[in-house]
Design an enzyme around this catalytic site. Structure first.
Site, PDB file in Angstrom:
ATOM      1  N   TYR A 105       6.100 -11.767   5.278  1.00  0.00           N
ATOM      2  CA  TYR A 105       4.968 -11.313   4.459  1.00  0.00           C
ATOM      3  C   TYR A 105       4.700 -12.382   3.412  1.00  0.00           C
ATOM      4  O   TYR A 105       5.457 -12.540   2.456  1.00  0.00           O
ATOM      5  CB  TYR A 105       5.338  -9.971   3.818  1.00  0.00           C
ATOM      6  CG  TYR A 105       4.240  -9.242   3.082  1.00  0.00           C
ATOM      7  CD1 TYR A 105       2.934  -9.699   3.030  1.00  0.00           C
ATOM      8  CD2 TYR A 105       4.538  -8.045   2.422  1.00  0.00           C
ATOM      9  CE1 TYR A 105       1.952  -9.008   2.357  1.00  0.00           C
ATOM     10  CE2 TYR A 105       3.561  -7.335   1.738  1.00  0.00           C
ATOM     11  CZ  TYR A 105       2.275  -7.821   1.707  1.00  0.00           C
ATOM     12  OH  TYR A 105       1.307  -7.127   1.026  1.00  0.00           O
TER      13      TYR A 105
ATOM     14  N   VAL B 276      -3.134  -6.233   9.440  1.00  0.00           N
ATOM     15  CA  VAL B 276      -2.423  -5.151   8.759  1.00  0.00           C
ATOM     16  C   VAL B 276      -3.343  -4.736   7.616  1.00  0.00           C
ATOM     17  O   VAL B 276      -3.479  -5.455   6.633  1.00  0.00           O
ATOM     18  CB  VAL B 276      -1.042  -5.589   8.236  1.00  0.00           C
ATOM     19  CG1 VAL B 276      -0.369  -4.423   7.515  1.00  0.00           C
ATOM     20  CG2 VAL B 276      -0.160  -6.096   9.368  1.00  0.00           C
TER      21      VAL B 276
ATOM     22  N   LYS C 135       2.485 -11.554   8.236  1.00  0.00           N
ATOM     23  CA  LYS C 135       1.359 -10.902   7.566  1.00  0.00           C
ATOM     24  C   LYS C 135       0.833 -11.911   6.551  1.00  0.00           C
ATOM     25  O   LYS C 135       1.505 -12.255   5.579  1.00  0.00           O
ATOM     26  CB  LYS C 135       1.780  -9.609   6.871  1.00  0.00           C
ATOM     27  CG  LYS C 135       0.594  -8.913   6.176  1.00  0.00           C
ATOM     28  CD  LYS C 135       0.999  -7.646   5.444  1.00  0.00           C
ATOM     29  CE  LYS C 135      -0.210  -7.053   4.714  1.00  0.00           C
ATOM     30  NZ  LYS C 135       0.135  -5.870   3.904  1.00  0.00           N
TER      31      LYS C 135
ATOM     32  N   THR D 280       0.824  -1.205   0.000  1.00  0.00           N
ATOM     33  CA  THR D 280       0.000   0.000   0.000  1.00  0.00           C
ATOM     34  C   THR D 280       0.860   1.257   0.000  1.00  0.00           C
ATOM     35  O   THR D 280       0.451   2.294  -0.523  1.00  0.00           O
ATOM     36  CB  THR D 280      -0.930  -0.009   1.224  1.00  0.00           C
ATOM     37  OG1 THR D 280      -1.710  -1.207   1.208  1.00  0.00           O
ATOM     38  CG2 THR D 280      -1.862   1.192   1.232  1.00  0.00           C
TER      39      THR D 280
END
Length: 293
Positions: free
Chosen positions: A138, A206, A166, A50
């Site tokens: 991640y 998240v 994540k 993001t």
């Protein structure tokens, strides 16, 4: 619930830019202050997907960490995205983030080259060995082309600085197995699985949507954690129209988040190419969904 050094209600913060596309550090500080204050976030992830990490420079990433750390002080945990497809570069980014004031680092699976699982594991271990802050793995195979398989997670959990995940793998069974057998703090990286993951032992999220609707996202976890599962379900369902428009309607979450932030008069600015800003019709749809929420 596993405790975590990364926070519980974590926003995947956009990287604000000026109208001409330069890094807007003042805007980043104002946005971070709002997210941690009225926004209900106790953690921020900077320079993730993001945050447009692929199109920001190493120097910009470090400057962003320093600015946000100055703005939020000890009110929130700052995790810096440092992933790349090059282990040496990732280590350099991780060390720079730690020096700049990050409390932890987010490391994505090396992308495009699609390394085998043992090479994936060695990549993460090398980064964790190189820094003194906790590491969040991640797992987002839809973008990287490579999963972090559950068996690999089990091995990586043995490293003292690999502390969290994540989770964007859409594998609730695999995630449940790792949660059950390790102390890794699992975060949903997709809003539609925040409640299901929490129910099987996840610690938080998240969230991109938290850039604009942090309290509404946090309310799902708050209701669940006070054992009001009916209210948690209601809050989850109430979020879905905005989540659908922001995250699953054809535009990247970065684009939709910045469109809404702009419409609300908040820092965000444009996106960098190859991304393009949302058009007026899509922005109007987003504003309507936000207003309804």
């Amino acid at each position: 619930m596993t405790s975590s050094p990364f926070g519980r209600t974590v926003c995947a913060m956009v990287t604000p830019f000026t109208p001409d596309g330069e890094l807007d550090l003042d805007g980043a500080q104002r946005l971070a202050d709002r997210l941690v204050g009225a926004g209900g976030c106790d953690g921020l992830v900077l320079s993730g997907t993001t945050g447009e990490a692929p199109t920001t420079t190493d120097a910009e990433k470090s400057a962003l960490v320093r600015a946000v750390a100055e703005a939020v002080g000890g009110r929130a945990r700052i995790t810096a995205g440092v992933g790349s497809s090059d282990t040496r570069h990732t280590i350099a980014l991780a060390r720079a983030a730690e020096t700049a004031g990050a409390h932890g680092v987010l490391v994505v699976t090396p992308y495009y080259s699609r390394p085998p699982q043992e090479d994936v594991a060695e990549h993460f271990r090398a980064v964790a060995d190189a820094v003194g802050v906790p590491v969040m793995l991640y797992d987002i195979p839809g973008r990287t082309g490579t999963r972090i398989e559950p068996e690999t997670m089990l091995r990586l959990a043995e490293h003292p600085r690999i502390a969290g995940v994540k989770d964007c793998a859409y594998d609730l069974l695999g995630s449940s197995k790792v949660i059950a057998e390790t102390g890794l703090a699992y975060y949903s990286g997709v809003e539609e699985l925040i409640l299901p993951l929490r129910a099987v032992g996840g610690v938080g999220y998240v969230s991109t949507v938290a850039n604009v609707a942090g309290p509404a996202v946090a309310a799902v976890l708050d209701a669940f954690d006070r054992a009001d599962t009916a209210e948690a379900t209601r809050r989850h369902q109430r979020l879905l129209p905005l989540v659908q428009l922001m995250m699953a309607a054809g535009l990247p979450g970065t684009v939709t988040a910045k469109a809404l932030l702009g419409a609300l008069g908040l820092p965000g600015g444009p996106v960098r190419a190859p991304l393009r800003m949302a058009d007026a019709d899509r922005t109007a749809e987003l504003v309507a969904a936000y207003a309804a929420l």
